[in-house]
Design a protein around this motif. Sequence first.
Motif, PDB file in Angstrom:
ATOM      1  N   ILE A  12       0.877  -1.171   0.000  1.00 34.49           N
ATOM      2  CA  ILE A  12       0.000   0.000   0.000  1.00 34.49           C
ATOM      3  C   ILE A  12       0.912   1.217   0.000  1.00 34.49           C
ATOM      4  N   ALA A  13       0.705   2.096  -0.963  1.00 36.55           N
ATOM      5  CA  ALA A  13       1.581   3.246  -1.135  1.00 36.55           C
ATOM      6  C   ALA A  13       0.763   4.527  -1.130  1.00 36.55           C
ATOM      7  N   GLU A  14       1.440   5.609  -0.747  1.00 41.62           N
ATOM      8  CA  GLU A  14       0.819   6.926  -0.753  1.00 41.62           C
ATOM      9  C   GLU A  14       1.754   7.855  -1.510  1.00 41.62           C
ATOM     10  N   GLY A  15       1.198   8.743  -2.308  1.00 37.07           N
ATOM     11  CA  GLY A  15       2.043   9.654  -3.059  1.00 37.07           C
ATOM     12  C   GLY A  15       1.238  10.747  -3.723  1.00 37.07           C
ATOM     13  N   LYS A  16       1.945  11.585  -4.452  1.00 34.94           N
ATOM     14  CA  LYS A  16       1.340  12.709  -5.157  1.00 34.94           C
ATOM     15  C   LYS A  16       1.606  12.546  -6.650  1.00 34.94           C
ATOM     16  N   VAL A  17       0.559  12.683  -7.449  1.00 32.99           N
ATOM     17  CA  VAL A  17       0.706  12.608  -8.894  1.00 32.99           C
ATOM     18  C   VAL A  17       1.467  13.844  -9.353  1.00 32.99           C
ATOM     19  N   ILE A  18       2.593  13.622 -10.063  1.00 29.84           N
ATOM     20  CA  ILE A  18       3.381  14.758 -10.550  1.00 29.84           C
ATOM     21  C   ILE A  18       3.211  14.976 -12.052  1.00 29.84           C
ATOM     22  N   SER A  19       2.769  13.937 -12.777  1.00 31.13           N
ATOM     23  CA  SER A  19       2.473  14.142 -14.194  1.00 31.13           C
ATOM     24  C   SER A  19       1.624  13.000 -14.724  1.00 31.13           C
ATOM     25  N   LYS A  20       0.819  13.329 -15.745  1.00 30.07           N
ATOM     26  CA  LYS A  20       0.018  12.330 -16.461  1.00 30.07           C
ATOM     27  C   LYS A  20       0.161  12.638 -17.946  1.00 30.07           C
ATOM     28  N   GLU A  21       0.355  11.592 -18.735  1.00 28.77           N
ATOM     29  CA  GLU A  21       0.491  11.767 -20.176  1.00 28.77           C
ATOM     30  C   GLU A  21      -0.274  10.662 -20.886  1.00 28.77           C
ATOM     31  N   VAL A  22      -1.189  11.066 -21.754  1.00 27.51           N
ATOM     32  CA  VAL A  22      -1.968  10.097 -22.513  1.00 27.51           C
ATOM     33  C   VAL A  22      -1.252   9.830 -23.829  1.00 27.51           C
ATOM     34  N   GLN A  23      -1.006   8.542 -24.109  1.00 31.26           N
ATOM     35  CA  GLN A  23      -0.384   8.116 -25.353  1.00 31.26           C
ATOM     36  C   GLN A  23      -1.182   6.951 -25.900  1.00 31.26           C
ATOM     37  N   LYS A  24      -0.879   6.557 -27.116  1.00 28.96           N
ATOM     38  CA  LYS A  24      -1.523   5.376 -27.687  1.00 28.96           C
ATOM     39  C   LYS A  24      -0.743   4.135 -27.264  1.00 28.96           C
ATOM     40  N   ASP A  25      -1.476   3.062 -26.947  1.00 30.98           N
ATOM     41  CA  ASP A  25      -0.809   1.807 -26.622  1.00 30.98           C
ATOM     42  C   ASP A  25      -0.457   1.067 -27.908  1.00 30.98           C
ATOM     43  N   PHE A  26       0.033  -0.165 -27.788  1.00 28.61           N
ATOM     44  CA  PHE A  26       0.492  -0.915 -28.957  1.00 28.61           C
ATOM     45  C   PHE A  26      -0.620  -1.239 -29.944  1.00 28.61           C
ATOM     46  N   GLU A  27      -1.888  -1.122 -29.520  1.00 28.83           N
ATOM     47  CA  GLU A  27      -3.007  -1.351 -30.430  1.00 28.83           C
ATOM     48  C   GLU A  27      -3.651  -0.044 -30.885  1.00 28.83           C
ATOM     49  N   GLY A  28      -3.095   1.086 -30.471  1.00 26.07           N
ATOM     50  CA  GLY A  28      -3.618   2.381 -30.885  1.00 26.07           C
ATOM     51  C   GLY A  28      -4.668   2.967 -29.962  1.00 26.07           C
ATOM     52  N   PHE A  29      -4.929   2.315 -28.836  1.00 29.87           N
ATOM     53  CA  PHE A  29      -5.910   2.824 -27.882  1.00 29.87           C
ATOM     54  C   PHE A  29      -5.233   3.757 -26.884  1.00 29.87           C
ATOM     55  N   PRO A  30      -5.964   4.724 -26.322  1.00 32.45           N
ATOM     56  CA  PRO A  30      -5.348   5.641 -25.364  1.00 32.45           C
ATOM     57  C   PRO A  30      -4.970   4.926 -24.066  1.00 32.45           C
ATOM     58  N   ALA A  31      -3.798   5.269 -23.566  1.00 29.98           N
ATOM     59  CA  ALA A  31      -3.308   4.740 -22.297  1.00 29.98           C
ATOM     60  C   ALA A  31      -2.636   5.886 -21.548  1.00 29.98           C
TER      61      ALA A  31
END
Length: 52
Positions: free
Chosen positions: A23-42
């Motif tokens: 169980i971990a606690e933290g702060k989100v410092i960045s999020k980046e949406v890219q396409k996965d290997f099938e072209g879907f957003p990840a």
Amino acid sequence: MLTSTLDIASYEKNELVLDADVIAEGKVISKEVQKDFEGFPATDTKIKMTKV
């Protein structure tokens, strides 16, 4: 044709503690949406951990 299923896990707090490897606690410092290997957003998320 594209098909998908969605399963939502629901835990009580004590069940999550018993089943979790860590169980971990933290702060989100960045999020980046890219396409996965099938072209879907990840979303790649970087988290600065504060407690494990």
